[in-house]
Design a protein around this motif. Structure first.
Motif, PDB file in Angstrom:
ATOM      1  N   SER A 230       0.805  -1.214   0.000  1.00 24.49           N
ATOM      2  CA  SER A 230       0.000   0.000   0.000  1.00 24.49           C
ATOM      3  C   SER A 230       0.840   1.267   0.000  1.00 24.49           C
ATOM      4  N   TRP A 232       2.689   2.100   2.594  1.00 23.29           N
ATOM      5  CA  TRP A 232       2.893   2.492   3.982  1.00 23.29           C
ATOM      6  C   TRP A 232       4.290   2.113   4.445  1.00 23.29           C
ATOM      7  N   LYS A 256      -3.072   7.204  11.659  1.00 23.92           N
ATOM      8  CA  LYS A 256      -2.442   7.639  10.407  1.00 23.92           C
ATOM      9  C   LYS A 256      -2.427   6.494   9.399  1.00 23.92           C
ATOM     10  N   HIS A 259      -6.044   5.889   8.065  1.00 26.72           N
ATOM     11  CA  HIS A 259      -6.418   6.901   7.076  1.00 26.72           C
ATOM     12  C   HIS A 259      -5.711   6.628   5.749  1.00 26.72           C
ATOM     13  N   HIS A 260      -4.438   6.250   5.807  1.00 26.80           N
ATOM     14  CA  HIS A 260      -3.659   5.958   4.608  1.00 26.80           C
ATOM     15  C   HIS A 260      -4.261   4.781   3.849  1.00 26.80           C
ATOM     16  N   GLN A 261      -4.618   3.729   4.568  1.00 27.13           N
ATOM     17  CA  GLN A 261      -5.151   2.524   3.937  1.00 27.13           C
ATOM     18  C   GLN A 261      -6.526   2.767   3.326  1.00 27.13           C
ATOM     19  N   SER A 263      -7.797   5.674   2.339  1.00 21.14           N
ATOM     20  CA  SER A 263      -7.743   6.642   1.246  1.00 21.14           C
ATOM     21  C   SER A 263      -7.259   6.041  -0.068  1.00 21.14           C
ATOM     22  N   ASN A 264      -6.408   4.992   0.006  1.00 16.78           N
ATOM     23  CA  ASN A 264      -5.907   4.402  -1.242  1.00 16.78           C
ATOM     24  C   ASN A 264      -6.583   3.082  -1.605  1.00 16.78           C
TER      25      ASN A 264
END
Length: 329
Positions: A230, A232, A256, A259-261, A263-264
């Protein structure tokens, strides 16, 4: 007198209402090996499935002595202070005599065990590969349906259960000690590769300098690990559970990551892959149980095992003979 079978409708409504007593009863039903209970448990899981899946699932592991229970107590109370509802599924080492759970985690998490917004469910690792109980995933679904928005799955930390935990959680947290030798750490490269984040625990007193040095070392080590699909990049934090220092930073790291996971698109993709993994795992176990239930199969296997033990038959040939016996080879 035989006890009446549980009422699935009553259990479902109780779970959705947040009734802890009925939630515990439902988990006991799911964990039962009674064939009738297993049928009812499957029906219950199907009923509550639409109400599950909305939590953040966090796997936590680390060798004995790293302070998992103390960390979870401090971390859990921080999450509750943020307004979350927390369920902790603690996979306990099992008694070699009774094969039951020692249930030590619930007594160590004194604040969480009595908090109205927390639920701790100790489960025995006896009979389960690597220390993750056979029904941990289903228990997670029940807790989600009961309104718990954060689920922590704690492993026994013996270095065998991490792959399974990573297949039922969203974030995999590895707890480490500073200044400990490789034998004490017992951490393999493969486990570090699975970690979404690392925390150096017991960073207090004279140990804080060692913790900071260890953080730098592990951060450098992670730099050479294969990149996460991903995108990250795992982070390394330090904390003191006793002093509640660094706990907020750990929570922020996990938020964090989440949110990263999301959003993508990797969050939903991972959940879908986990569902497929669960299907295949349960299918394999179900087929194996069905195989053993066939007439004469267990006796035949025992005979072959005896020959394997006394070196008169190779394991490969023994397996081939089992498959021939079943007309599968």
């Amino acid at each position: 007198m035989r006890r009446a079978l549980p009422d699935i409708h009553v259990l479902k409504e109780g779970i959705l209402a947040g009734d802890i007593a009925l939630l515990s009863r439902a988990i006991t039903l799911v964990e039962s090996t009674n064939p009738q209970h297993q049928v009812l448990a499957a029906q219950l899981i199907d009923e509550i499935l639409p109400y599950s899946g909305k939590s953040l699932r966090i796997g936590i592991t680390g060798v004995p002595g790293v302070g998992k229970s103390t960390f979870i107590e401090s971390f859990g109370m921080h999450l509750i202070a943020e307004g979350r509802k927390l369920a902790v599924l603690a996979i306990d080492p099992s008694s070699n005599i009774s094969k039951g759970s020692i249930l030590g985690d619930k007594t160590r998490m004194e604040q969480l065990s009595v908090h109205p917004h927390a639920y701790i469910r100790p489960s025995s690792a006896s009979g389960s590969l690597g220390g993750v109980t056979y029904k941990t995933r289903e228990t997670t679904l029940l807790c989600e349906a009961a309104g718990f928005d954060t689920i922590i799955v704690e492993t026994v930390g013996v270095g065998q259960s991490e792959t399974e935990v990573s297949q039922i959680t969203d974030f995999f947290l590895l707890l480490m000690l500073a200044g400990a030798g490789d034998e004490l750490q017992g951490i393999k490269r493969g486990i570090m590769e699975m970690a979404d984040g690392m925390v150096i625990t017991k960073a207090d007193g004279d140990n804080i300098h060692k913790a900071k040095a260890a953080r730098s070392e592990y951060a450098r080590a992670l730099h050479f690990m294969p990149p996460n699909a991903s995108g990250w990049i795992p982070e390394v934090k330090i904390c003191s559970s006793y002093e509640n220092a660094g706990i907020a930073e750990v929570a922020a790291m996990i938020d964090k990551f989440h949110h990263h996971q999301v959003s993508n698109g990797h969050f939903e993709q991972k959940r879908s892959n986990q569902n497929l993994f669960a299907f295949r795992q349960l299918l394999n176990e179900g087929l194996f149980r069905r195989l053993l239930a066939q007439h004469g199969v267990q006796d035949h296997i025992h005979q072959l095992e005896a020959r394997v033990l006394n070196h008169t038959l190779s394991p490969y040939t023994a397996v081939h003979q089992v498959l021939q016996h079943l007309s599968l080879g």
